[in-house]
Design an enzyme around this catalytic site. Structure first.
Site, PDB file in Angstrom:
ATOM      1  CB  CYS A  96     -17.625   2.711 -28.376  1.00 52.42           C
ATOM      2  SG  CYS A  96     -18.994   3.618 -29.062  1.00 52.42           S
ATOM      3  N   GLY A 100       0.774  -1.239   0.000  1.00 52.46           N
ATOM      4  CA  GLY A 100       0.000   0.000   0.000  1.00 52.46           C
ATOM      5  C   GLY A 100       0.797   1.275   0.000  1.00 52.46           C
ATOM      6  CE1 TYR A 138      -2.891  -3.915  -8.327  1.00 51.04           C
ATOM      7  CE2 TYR A 138      -1.700  -1.913  -7.794  1.00 51.04           C
ATOM      8  CZ  TYR A 138      -2.122  -3.172  -7.450  1.00 51.04           C
ATOM      9  OH  TYR A 138      -1.751  -3.701  -6.243  1.00 51.04           O
ATOM     10  N   PRO A 181       4.534  -5.047  -1.134  1.00 48.22           N
ATOM     11  CG  PRO A 181       6.670  -4.295  -1.698  1.00 48.22           C
ATOM     12  CD  PRO A 181       5.946  -5.306  -0.854  1.00 48.22           C
ATOM     13  N   GLY A 182       3.122  -3.613  -4.085  1.00 53.33           N
ATOM     14  CA  GLY A 182       2.845  -3.808  -5.508  1.00 53.33           C
ATOM     15  C   GLY A 182       3.261  -2.538  -6.240  1.00 53.33           C
ATOM     16  NE  ARG A 195      -3.996   2.563 -10.664  1.00 53.86           N
ATOM     17  CZ  ARG A 195      -3.833   3.738 -10.117  1.00 53.86           C
ATOM     18  NH1 ARG A 195      -3.407   4.749 -10.844  1.00 53.86           N
ATOM     19  NH2 ARG A 195      -4.073   3.934  -8.834  1.00 53.86           N
ATOM     20  CE1 TYR A 228      -9.743   1.236  -8.279  1.00 57.52           C
ATOM     21  CE2 TYR A 228      -7.916   1.355  -9.822  1.00 57.52           C
ATOM     22  CZ  TYR A 228      -8.774   0.612  -9.049  1.00 57.52           C
ATOM     23  OH  TYR A 228      -8.659  -0.750  -9.040  1.00 57.52           O
TER      24      TYR A 228
END
Ligand code: LLP
Length: 410
Positions: free
Chosen positions: A337, A227, A365, A269-270, A307, A311
């Protein structure tokens, strides 16, 4: 002026040459950046026995997993498929943490058979696990610490309304199940969300673990999840991992004294490892002027990078073909579209048809959340490793879209 934040090359390989060689749209990853992010965490937590488990879901290409492995980290997998990718990349089962949510018990059993560390996050499956394996298979428990944290509601997962983890208020029920089946609990885990800036959040999560840990005598590790926030906007503040490392290390060492044994500290961690390492290079199909706005229509969209639309995430963009051009306001949009704004109201060096636009922070991501929406094909992936560009995933072709379809004779 091109800034160091708007690179035209990676390890001496120009992004232009990558676009020419592999076509667009293309995801490009800088292996050195991934390695240096892992090193930064290792340095920040040098005072504890640290294990980094890379959150595979952020970017799961096997060659990327190999980069992670070469830098000394393990993997965190949330599906049996990610476990298998980790094994294919050469990780030992013992280096893989499997943290599923709402999967069937058969999948958990499959992971047990593969020998990976199991992390369970609900009471019924914990009980079933105890019934099935007793103390023969060690297990970790994911605690929901009831902490609201993270960049936005969709990526906050440690709060009271979240489906993740077993509530810390259900600790007595956990303990009953563990003692009923004589289970061997070797780890406790929290993960509160993504894009967390504040060191205090990691400490609060840690404190929940420290208190709960006193009830589990056989622990080997505490897992603080992932995170860490990275910079998306220019001058954005990222998590100061050295500050987190210092604070968490102090608290952890204190805890270990109390616990009576030194445990390992795990992180997952990502984004921190791969977000800034990735760039999505797209090509301008059309520059479209309306009475209100100027749109840059590119050969990509929310099918490749969801993303911004999912988000409201900010991703930096720049014109690789005209880095020193006069800055003009644009909206970068895709060819899907639907309204698929990739970047709104940005100052970008003057753009013309055919120009290459680079979208930043595309490592985490990006490809892993890409789809075939509008029956569009997914891009190629290229890794720059040891100053050379390597194709690590071929661009999809039309046949990939129809391969699994069974066409009825009607
Ligand atoms: N560990 C667990 C158990 C997780 O669920 C996650 C992310 C991580 C670690 C890694 O979190 P990171 O360090 O990458 O923030 N698609 C969203 C993020 C979803 C994160 C889901 N879980 C986004 O693009 O912002």
């Amino acid at each position: 002026m091109p800034t160091p934040q708007d690179p035209t090359e990676i390890q001496g390989v120009t992004l232009q040459s990558i676009a020419e060689q592999f076509g667009t749209p293309v995801f490009v990853y800088d292996g050195d950046k991934i390695t240096s992010q892992i090193q930064a965490l290792q340095d920040a937590f040098s005072g504890v026995m640290l294990k980094i488990k890379y959150a595979t879901k952020a970017l799961s290409n096997i060659s990327i997993l190999k980069v992670v492995k070469s830098a000394g980290a393990g993997v965190d997998a949330v599906s049996i498929e990610e476990v298998r990718l980790g094994l294919l990349a050469g990780f030992l089962p013992t280096e893989i943490m499997y943290t599923p949510n709402c999967v069937g018990f058969e999948e958990v059993q499959e992971a047990v058979d593969l020998g990976v560390t199991i992390n369970l996050d609900n009471l019924p499956v914990l009980a079933q696990f105890g019934q099935t394996y007793g103390n023969s298979v060690p297990v970790c428990i994911r605690i929901n610490p009831h902490i609201m944290a993270g960049g936005n509601a969709k990526i906050s997962v440690g709060h009271i309304h979240s489906k993740f983890g077993i509530s810390i208020h259900q600790l007595d029920e956990i303990l009953n199940i563990v003692s009923q089946y004589g289970m061997l609990i070797t780890g406790l885990h929290v993960h509160t969300g993504s894009d967390i800036l504040d060191a205090e959040v990691f400490l609060r999560g840690g404190n929940v673990l420290f208190d709960a840990a006193m009830k589990f005598p056989d622990l080997k590790f505490l897992d603080f999840g992932g995170g860490f926030k990275v910079g998306y906007k220019p001058d954005d503040i990222a998590t100061d991992v050295f500050q987190v490392g210092k604070k968490v290390t102090e608290a952890f060492q204190e805890f270990c004294k109390k616990y009576g044994r030194e445990l390992e500290l795990w992180l997952e961690p990502g984004k921190f490892l791969v977000s800034e390492a990735g760039y999505l290079i797209v090509k301008t199909n059309v520059v479209k002027q309306t009475p209100q706005l100027t749109f840059i229509g590119v050969d990509s969209g929310l099918n490749h990078l969801i993303r911004p639309m999912l988000y409201d995430a900010y991703h930096g963009v720049y014109n690789l073909s005209n880095p020193e051009g006069k800055l003009k306001p644009y909206n970068v949009v895709g060819y899907i579209c639907e309204t698929d704004t990739l970047a709104a109201d940005r100052l970008i060096g003057e753009v013309k048809t055919g120009d290459l636009i680079v979208i930043k922070n595309a490592g985490a991501y990006g490809f892993s959340m890409a789809s075939n929406y509008n029956s569009r094909l997914r891009p190629a992936e290229v890794l720059v490793w040891k100053e050379k560009a390597h194709l690590i995933r071929k661009r999809e072709e039309f046949k990939d879209l129809i391969n699994n379809q069974i066409v009825l004779e009607l």
